[in-house]
Design a protein around this motif. Structure first.
Motif, mmCIF file in Angstrom:
data_model
loop_
_atom_site.group_PDB
_atom_site.id
_atom_site.type_symbol
_atom_site.label_atom_id
_atom_site.label_comp_id
_atom_site.label_asym_id
_atom_site.label_seq_id
_atom_site.Cartn_x
_atom_site.Cartn_y
_atom_site.Cartn_z
ATOM 1 N N UNK A 1 0.874 -1.372 0.166
ATOM 2 C CA UNK A 1 0.105 -0.045 0.029
ATOM 3 C C UNK A 1 0.834 1.279 0.031
ATOM 4 N N UNK A 2 1.911 1.270 0.720
ATOM 5 C CA UNK A 2 2.793 2.452 0.896
ATOM 6 C C UNK A 2 3.422 2.692 -0.498
ATOM 7 N N UNK A 3 3.955 1.816 -1.145
ATOM 8 C CA UNK A 3 4.356 1.831 -2.497
ATOM 9 C C UNK A 3 3.268 2.223 -3.626
ATOM 10 N N UNK A 4 2.118 1.888 -3.468
ATOM 11 C CA UNK A 4 1.091 2.299 -4.238
ATOM 12 C C UNK A 4 0.563 3.847 -4.153
ATOM 13 N N UNK A 5 0.733 4.189 -2.917
ATOM 14 C CA UNK A 5 0.692 5.661 -2.544
ATOM 15 C C UNK A 5 1.610 6.571 -3.163
ATOM 16 N N UNK A 6 3.025 5.936 -2.965
ATOM 17 C CA UNK A 6 4.293 6.595 -3.647
ATOM 18 C C UNK A 6 3.841 6.747 -5.198
ATOM 19 N N UNK A 7 3.561 5.978 -5.654
ATOM 20 C CA UNK A 7 3.346 5.944 -7.170
ATOM 21 C C UNK A 7 2.283 7.090 -7.406
ATOM 22 N N UNK A 8 1.037 6.955 -6.635
ATOM 23 C CA UNK A 8 -0.031 7.969 -6.829
ATOM 24 C C UNK A 8 0.540 9.412 -6.719
ATOM 25 N N UNK A 9 1.499 9.468 -5.550
ATOM 26 C CA UNK A 9 2.078 10.872 -5.085
ATOM 27 C C UNK A 9 2.817 11.219 -6.361
ATOM 28 N N UNK A 10 3.609 10.316 -7.099
ATOM 29 C CA UNK A 10 4.620 10.728 -8.195
ATOM 30 C C UNK A 10 3.426 11.056 -9.436
ATOM 31 N N UNK A 11 2.450 10.599 -9.330
ATOM 32 C CA UNK A 11 1.514 10.775 -10.672
ATOM 33 C C UNK A 11 0.788 12.144 -10.380
ATOM 34 N N UNK A 12 0.899 12.382 -9.086
ATOM 35 C CA UNK A 12 -0.048 13.923 -8.749
ATOM 36 C C UNK A 12 1.109 15.034 -9.065
ATOM 37 N N UNK A 13 2.408 14.609 -8.837
ATOM 38 C CA UNK A 13 3.516 15.408 -8.872
ATOM 39 C C UNK A 13 3.641 15.920 -10.464
ATOM 40 N N UNK A 14 3.366 14.939 -11.085
ATOM 41 C CA UNK A 14 3.557 15.145 -12.726
ATOM 42 C C UNK A 14 2.814 16.605 -13.091
ATOM 43 N N UNK A 15 1.660 16.710 -12.407
ATOM 44 C CA UNK A 15 0.515 17.861 -13.039
ATOM 45 C C UNK A 15 1.285 19.028 -12.744
ATOM 46 N N UNK B 1 3.833 20.934 -13.316
ATOM 47 C CA UNK B 1 4.230 21.720 -14.381
ATOM 48 C C UNK B 1 3.407 21.670 -15.545
ATOM 49 N N UNK B 2 2.051 21.113 -15.362
ATOM 50 C CA UNK B 2 1.188 20.923 -16.642
ATOM 51 C C UNK B 2 0.551 22.126 -17.270
ATOM 52 N N UNK B 3 0.873 22.618 -18.222
ATOM 53 C CA UNK B 3 0.087 23.708 -18.732
ATOM 54 C C UNK B 3 -1.103 23.628 -19.481
ATOM 55 N N UNK B 4 -1.619 22.251 -19.824
ATOM 56 C CA UNK B 4 -2.781 22.250 -20.372
ATOM 57 C C UNK B 4 -4.087 22.360 -19.508
ATOM 58 N N UNK B 5 -3.800 21.815 -18.260
ATOM 59 C CA UNK B 5 -5.180 21.653 -17.376
ATOM 60 C C UNK B 5 -5.273 22.907 -16.536
ATOM 61 N N UNK C 1 -6.003 26.052 -13.988
ATOM 62 C CA UNK C 1 -5.362 26.173 -12.812
ATOM 63 C C UNK C 1 -6.287 25.813 -11.593
ATOM 64 N N UNK C 2 -7.565 26.138 -11.479
ATOM 65 C CA UNK C 2 -8.301 25.763 -10.542
ATOM 66 C C UNK C 2 -8.451 24.198 -10.290
ATOM 67 N N UNK C 3 -8.309 23.714 -11.435
ATOM 68 C CA UNK C 3 -8.598 22.165 -11.506
ATOM 69 C C UNK C 3 -7.492 21.431 -10.987
ATOM 70 N N UNK C 4 -6.219 22.053 -11.349
ATOM 71 C CA UNK C 4 -5.008 21.572 -10.970
ATOM 72 C C UNK C 4 -4.698 21.922 -9.360
ATOM 73 N N UNK C 5 -5.317 23.117 -8.904
ATOM 74 C CA UNK C 5 -5.125 23.333 -7.419
ATOM 75 C C UNK C 5 -5.817 22.219 -6.636
ATOM 76 N N UNK C 6 -7.039 21.739 -7.051
ATOM 77 C CA UNK C 6 -7.697 20.293 -6.458
ATOM 78 C C UNK C 6 -7.040 19.072 -6.418
ATOM 79 N N UNK C 7 -6.450 19.063 -7.859
ATOM 80 C CA UNK C 7 -5.691 17.541 -7.889
ATOM 81 C C UNK C 7 -4.225 17.597 -7.420
ATOM 82 N N UNK C 8 -3.449 18.490 -6.808
ATOM 83 C CA UNK C 8 -2.315 18.279 -6.482
ATOM 84 C C UNK C 8 -2.078 18.207 -5.059
ATOM 85 N N UNK C 9 -3.202 18.418 -4.277
ATOM 86 C CA UNK C 9 -3.150 18.122 -3.010
ATOM 87 C C UNK C 9 -4.022 16.931 -2.662
ATOM 88 N N UNK C 10 -3.688 16.348 -1.310
ATOM 89 C CA UNK C 10 -4.376 15.179 -0.712
ATOM 90 C C UNK C 10 -5.953 15.413 -0.796
#
Length: 555
Positions: A309-323, A325-329, A331-340
């Motif tokens: 489970x911890x490895x799963x969450x680390x993968x999820x956190x890395x996926x969220x981190x990819x966002x 620097x995202x320019x296509x999404x 800003x307000x939607x990004x604001x919700x996506x990048x936090x827990x």
């Protein structure tokens, strides 16, 4: 702007619309008796939500309305205060104004609108107004008018008004790579862990699609039972299944697009499949919920001691981190996506039985650590590239989105408590040009900057002076600090000259924020959180029992 945040402006906009819409749905057409309140309020809440969706961002408005439903109404369905949207009795009419009546009532109207389509629902509303103008009506009158305008019998939807509880829908799927075939089954489940078990069989409009790992969408077969639109099925008491053949890539079912019904989904989607939805799903709500559900599953796994489970969450956190620097999404939607995204209330509902509170808080701390490892430095870099708003304050979508994103970045980059990150937050507080920016920085300081938070809280209290609106905002931040020594701050805040138990806004701003937004402190194992809360309730019950009873729903 000196005393109101972006959220205040949006709320005022919504409340004005809500009360204005009551001219038609509430006044010209009113309730025959109190038991029909869910028509007046549920329909008007739906209308003000649609107004905000049209005026602002439809996807973000939907995320906010669903979050409010899950935070306020679902706990009612799962607790001793469970009641149907149209109760058949009451002891005190003041207690009738509940999230179930308002928020779930709005979701029932939304299901009817989804079921009938835009033109069909408009025709139904036109007939409803023409037939019942200057009359006192019932729930049955409303549903009948919608059905008559479309030559449909919608009486089965009345069960939603009669029954309490949150229905549960199971999603099962199997992809056979060798055969190139995907089989999907959707069926109702008897819920567990709810105070009142809702009956299986109510009509549930479910928006559903199928996408592959490259984002290509596949149509639902026209022969599917219960299919009433290209991506809409109506589930009742029987399972619905379909098969798609000749597939060349793995496919994933995308169920509950737009949160088309107020139900819980039990699925067997793997983490890999949830991340496919997160990266490629076209529906913003489902995209958001796929990563939220992935987070929740990993957190439950951590609570249950699963090694992966911890490895799963680390993968999820890395996926969220990819966002970050995202320019296509947006800003307000990004604001919700990048936090827990998983709330204490959602874990309460997802985990049956007695909650292991200390373990939940430990897992929440660990999750925050994983996100900090993946995101804090990236967030600082993006923050440095984000331009400050130079124009005069405006509650426009563009400015609101920018402030929302900057506040999320500030919070995220402070998760690792680095000296440079904390100094960025302090500078943001000092340089803030709007109350939204200053409170965003102050909230981050209060939760992350242990060395300086008392200094900054004191500085803002000085800015408050004798302004009650600003005091409520300061009190809300103080009440949300969740380490044990904060009970001392709360006791001092109650003694503040501006706090008055006779003023409901002061009470909700401090005691309400503590009860509803600080479960860690409220549920301290030594009972001190309960002692503070109950002492406040005892004082309040003598002055305003209605407010006291509403605060009790936090338990």
């Amino acid at each position: 702007p000196a005393t109101a945040t972006d959220a205040n402006y949006l709320l005022i906009e919504s409340v004005v619309a809500h009360e204005y819409f009551h001219n038609w749905t509430g006044n010209r057409i009113t309730c025959r008796d109190w038991f029909q309140l869910c028509v007046k309020e549920g329909l008007t809440v739906y209308r003000d939500q649609e107004f905000t969706s049209d005026l602002r961002s439809r996807p973000l408005t939907r995320l906010d309305t669903v979050a409010r439903l899950k935070a306020q109404q679902w706990p009612e369905d799962h607790g001793p205060l469970a009641h149907p949207p149209r109760p058949d009795h009451y002891k005190e009419i003041s207690n009738f104004y509940t999230a179930t009546v308002y928020e779930k009532g709005a979701e029932i109207v939304r299901m009817l609108a989804t079921r009938l389509g835009k033109e069909g629902f408009r025709a139904g509303m036109d007939l409803y107004r023409a037939r019942h103008d200057n009359q006192a009506i019932t729930v049955e009158d409303f549903v009948l008018a919608l059905g008559d305008a479309n030559d449909e019998d919608l009486s089965a939807f009345l069960a939603w008004y009669r029954e309490s509880g949150t229905p549960v829908v199971a999603l099962r799927h199997d992809y056979n790579k060798q055969a190139g075939r995907l089989t999907v089954e959707v069926k109702p489940l008897p819920p567990e862990g709810q105070a009142v078990t809702p009956k299986v069989g109510k009509p549930i409009p479910l928006r559903i699609g199928v996408i592959d790992e490259a984002g290509q969408e596949y149509p639902i077969p026209a022969t599917t039972s219960g299919l009433i639109g290209h991506d809409l099925i109506e589930l009742t008491d029987k399972p619905i299944s379909f098969t798609i053949d000749k597939l060349t890539r793995p496919c994933v079912p995308a169920l509950l697009r737009g949160f088309s019904a107020p139900v819980q989904i039990r699925s067997e989607l793997t983490l890999e499949e949830q991340l496919i939805l997160f990266r490629h799903e076209r529906d913003p709500y489902l995209r958001f919920d796929s990563i939220r559900q992935a987070e929740q599953n990993a957190m439950i796994g951590m609570l249950q001691g699963e090694k992966s489970a911890e490895d799963d969450y680390r993968l999820i956190a890395a996926t969220m981190a990819e966002l970050i620097s995202c320019k296509e999404t947006g800003l307000a939607f990004l604001a919700r996506l990048i936090l827990p995204k998983v709330t204490f209330e959602e874990l309460q509902i997802a985990i049956p039985g007695v909650l292991p509170l200390d373990r939940i808080f430990e897992v929440q701390d660990k999750v925050k650590q994983f996100i900090a490892e993946a995101s804090s430095e990236l967030a600082r870099a993006r923050l440095g590239n984000e331009k400050l708003i130079e124009e005069p304050y405006s509650p426009s979508d563009v400015q609101i989105d920018q402030r929302s994103f900057r506040n999320s970045l500030l919070r995220l980059q402070a998760f690792d408590h680095s000296p440079s990150g904390l100094e960025l937050v302090r500078a943001a507080y000092r340089d803030a040009k709007s109350l939204t920016e200053r409170l965003g920085a102050l909230s981050t300081i209060a939760h992350e900057d242990l060395a300086e938070r008392d200094n900054f809280l004191s500085e803002f209290r000085g800015r408050v002076g004798s302004n009650g609106l600003l005091f409520d905002k300061w009190a809300g931040i103080v009440a949300s600090i969740d380490d044990e020594p904060n009970l001392g701050r709360l006791e001092q805040a109650v003694k503040d000259p501006l706090f008055a138990s006779t003023n409901p806004n002061r009470v909700y701003g401090l005691i309400g924020a503590f009860a509803f937004r600080n479960p860690r402190l409220l549920h301290l194992s030594d009972g001190s959180g309960y002692a503070f809360f109950f002492e406040a309730l005892e004082r309040l019950n003598v002055i305003n029992p209605q407010v006291a009873s509403r605060l009790m729903t936090a338990l």
